[in-house]
Design a protein around this motif. Structure first.
Motif, PDB file in Angstrom:
ATOM      1  N   LYS A   1      -2.983   4.238 -15.082  1.00  0.00           N
ATOM      2  CA  LYS A   1      -3.930   4.295 -13.966  1.00  0.00           C
ATOM      3  C   LYS A   1      -4.963   3.166 -13.997  1.00  0.00           C
TER       4      LYS A   1
ATOM      5  N   GLU B   1       2.791   5.261  -7.886  1.00  0.00           N
ATOM      6  CA  GLU B   1       1.671   5.773  -8.679  1.00  0.00           C
ATOM      7  C   GLU B   1       1.653   7.306  -8.692  1.00  0.00           C
ATOM      8  N   ASN B   2       1.952   7.904  -7.558  1.00  0.00           N
ATOM      9  CA  ASN B   2       2.053   9.376  -7.514  1.00  0.00           C
ATOM     10  C   ASN B   2       3.192   9.868  -8.404  1.00  0.00           C
TER      11      ASN B   2
ATOM     12  N   VAL C   1       0.837  -1.203   0.000  1.00  0.00           N
ATOM     13  CA  VAL C   1       0.000   0.000   0.000  1.00  0.00           C
ATOM     14  C   VAL C   1       0.872   1.253   0.000  1.00  0.00           C
ATOM     15  N   LYS C   2       1.888   1.261   0.850  1.00  0.00           N
ATOM     16  CA  LYS C   2       2.749   2.436   0.981  1.00  0.00           C
ATOM     17  C   LYS C   2       3.516   2.726  -0.303  1.00  0.00           C
ATOM     18  N   TYR C   3       4.170   1.702  -0.863  1.00  0.00           N
ATOM     19  CA  TYR C   3       5.053   1.937  -1.997  1.00  0.00           C
ATOM     20  C   TYR C   3       4.323   1.904  -3.334  1.00  0.00           C
ATOM     21  N   LYS C   4       3.180   1.259  -3.371  1.00  0.00           N
ATOM     22  CA  LYS C   4       2.333   1.346  -4.562  1.00  0.00           C
ATOM     23  C   LYS C   4       1.855   2.791  -4.745  1.00  0.00           C
ATOM     24  N   GLU C   5       1.426   3.402  -3.660  1.00  0.00           N
ATOM     25  CA  GLU C   5       0.988   4.799  -3.721  1.00  0.00           C
ATOM     26  C   GLU C   5       2.143   5.708  -4.131  1.00  0.00           C
TER      27      GLU C   5
ATOM     28  N   ARG D   1       0.973  -3.836  -9.254  1.00  0.00           N
ATOM     29  CA  ARG D   1       2.302  -3.194  -9.219  1.00  0.00           C
ATOM     30  C   ARG D   1       3.339  -4.150  -8.635  1.00  0.00           C
TER      31      ARG D   1
END
Length: 295
Positions: A43, A18-19, A11-15, A48
């Motif tokens: 998107k 993606e950012n 969750v942390k590194y996917k975000e 990921r």
């Protein structure tokens, strides 16, 4: 560094990636149609796995995963470009990707081709512009990505896959396809992180072995899901490989044989990690996730 379970880590590194991808595309001085088509497929969702694998490998060396952000973004651009082109009428001719209309269905074939070309070329610009990493390391990573994605890697695997349609392939021929079409970019995730972390040669060899086995496990599970999965979960029609008369692990080995092969690759991937003298908890979890995923 606080230890995170794979779900929290993802969750942390996917975000994070993606950012970064959104920021990179929006910063382009390019026609809006091209930017929109590139962003649409970036998107479109997905697990990921490749960027998370890169970050998790850095974590195994107790390095800050953020040092691999540009490499992870470049890798995801390459992967996404390949999906856009794979879906085209001249190749797999798919209407759905991850439950959404494919790029060419939304933007047209010409724009989809250009979006893929844009992602492919931009990925190397992003890598080359990496800050805080020596030119020598960047050059090694750029060369590795080009080889992993090119005719000796993903492109070659895709070509062999297309040539193998309507033919009965051997297990060895099928393994060549998947080692290149899918496995090379998964291996890049691990190897790029190892370069950034200044890994010892023995560790690099063991990580490459781990990546080889999870790459094949990934594809075997894909083939199993094409038999046992649901369209709702996998985002495309079930049985599409069978309908295209493609050789798969279940068709060559039976469904049970494919599951045994999957388990064998999973065990070998973990054995390589066990010999690496690294903090491999997340990498073990990724191997288990690849082997048990339902989409």
């Amino acid at each position: 560094m606080t230890a995170l379970k794979l779900e929290e880590f993802t969750v942390k590194y996917k975000e994070l990636v993606e950012n970064k991808l959104d920021e990179l595309v929006q910063s382009l001085d390019a026609p809006e149609t091209v930017k929109e088509a590139m962003a649409y497929s970036l998107k479109a969702g997905g697990k990921r796995i490749r960027p998370v694998l890169l970050f998790a490998t850095l974590n195994a060396f107790r390095k800050d995963p953020k040092i691999g952000l540009e490499a992870a973004a470049a890798l995801e651009m390459i992967h996404t470009y390949s999906l856009i082109h794979d879906d085209l009428p001249s190749m797999d001719n798919d209407d759905l990707r991850r439950g959404k209309p494919t790029n060419h269905k939304v933007f047209g074939e010409a724009a989809a081709i250009l979006a893929g070309d844009g992602l492919l070329t931009y990925s190397f610009e992003v890598l080359a512009d990496t800050k805080g990493v020596s030119a020598e390391k960047i050059l090694r990573i750029v060369s590795l990505l080009a080889k992993s994605a090119g005719p000796e890697g993903m492109v070659g695997g895709q070509a062999a896959d297309m040539e193998g349609e309507n033919k009965s392939l051997s297990v060895e021929e099928l393994e060549y396809i998947h080692k290149n079409k899918t496995g090379r970019l998964l291996a890049f995730s691990v190897m790029a992180a190892a370069i950034l972390a200044e890994a010892a040669e023995q560790q690099i060899q063991l990580l490459e072995e781990y990546a080889f086995h999870i790459g094949l496990a990934f594809q075997i599970q894909d083939d199993i899901l094409d038999v046992e999965g649901t369209e709702e979960k996998i985002g495309k029609p079930v049985g599409s490989d069978q309908n295209k008369l493609k050789s798969t692990y279940p068709s060559l080995l039976t469904l049970d044989g494919a599951k045994d092969k999957l388990q064998n690759h999973l065990e070998k991937s973990k054995a390589a990690l066990a010999a690496s003298d690294l903090d491999t908890g997340l990498l073990v979890e990724i191997a288990d996730m690849i082997a048990s995923r339902d989409h």
